[in-house]
Design a protein around this motif. Structure first.
Motif: not given
Lengths: 121, 112
Positions: A39, A41, A46-47, A49, A52, A61, A96, A108, A111-113, B2, B38, B44-46, B105
């Protein structure tokens, strides 16, 4: 406890390629019932996608990125990777990686940082 | 833009309760009991705090609770604490396809 860690290109010039790797520890990337996702941002947004991949190598994709995107998995290293070509300033974002549980549910769970990718000349 | 709509910000004093809404549509929130929430502290990681609308992962405080009515899901945080100040995102399954999830969002929670 599962942990994910992104690594890779931080500052990239326009038209070049972003390469990121997500290293998974505390669990096997080959375990069924999960997909391994990317993902991003963009600043102030916002996030989004990206796509995966399953441990089998099957990929999905985001249609808006599909022509520039390649995801891959290396089970021997417990890693999965992203390669995004021909980048522009619009690709500047925190990227991410995450594990998606989809067997009987959908969320999910790890997650990574995140890692900042800046596209600038 | 979003797919799910969250308020940009909410605030509350320590000890109070706050609720964050997540408005979707009949094709996502309204059709599936697969909404997750989340918590994200910058840098930090979510962290997953709610899944399947109401379930909490092991280790998540019972001060966090989720619910859903029609096309809108909600996250309630009771007994606000300073460490709850963070960004909160909702996500819903939206059916099979190239990617099955849609995000909100994000909502910035400020503990006054």
């Amino acid at each position: 406890q599962l942990q994910l860690q992104e690594s890779g290109s931080g500052l990239v010039k326009p038209s070049q390629t972003v390469s990121l790797t997500c290293t998974v520890s505390g669990g096997s990337i080959s375990r069924a019932g999960y997909s391994w996702s990317w993902f991003r941002q963009p600043p102030g947004k916002g996030l989004e996608w990206i796509g995966y991949i399953y441990h089998s190598g099957d990929t999905y994709y985001n249609p808006s990125l599909e022509s520039r995107l390649t995801l891959s998995v290396d089970k021997s290293k417990n890693q999965f990777s992203l390669r995004l070509t021909s980048v522009t300033a619009a690709d500047t974002a925190v990227y991410y990686c995450a594990r998606v549980t989809y067997s009987g549910s959908f969320y999910l769970d790890s997650w990574g940082r995140g890692t900042l990718v800046t596209v600038s000349s | 833009q979003s797919a799910l709509t969250q308020p940009a910000s909410v605030s509350g004093s320590p000890g109070q309760s706050v609720t964050i809404s997540c408005a979707g549509a009949s094709g996502d929130v309204g059709s599936y009991n697969l909404v997750s929430w989340y918590q994200h502290h910058p840098g930090e990681a979510p962290k997953l705090i709610i899944f399947d609308v109401t379930k909490r992962p092991s280790g998540v405080s019972d001060r966090f609770s989720g619910s859903k009515s029609g096309n809108t899901a909600s996250l309630t945080i009771s007994g606000l604490q300073a460490e709850d100040e963070a960004d909160y995102y909702c996500c819903s399954y939206a059916g099979s396809g190239t990617f099955e999830g849609v995000f909100g969002g994000g909502t910035k929670l400020t503990v006054l």
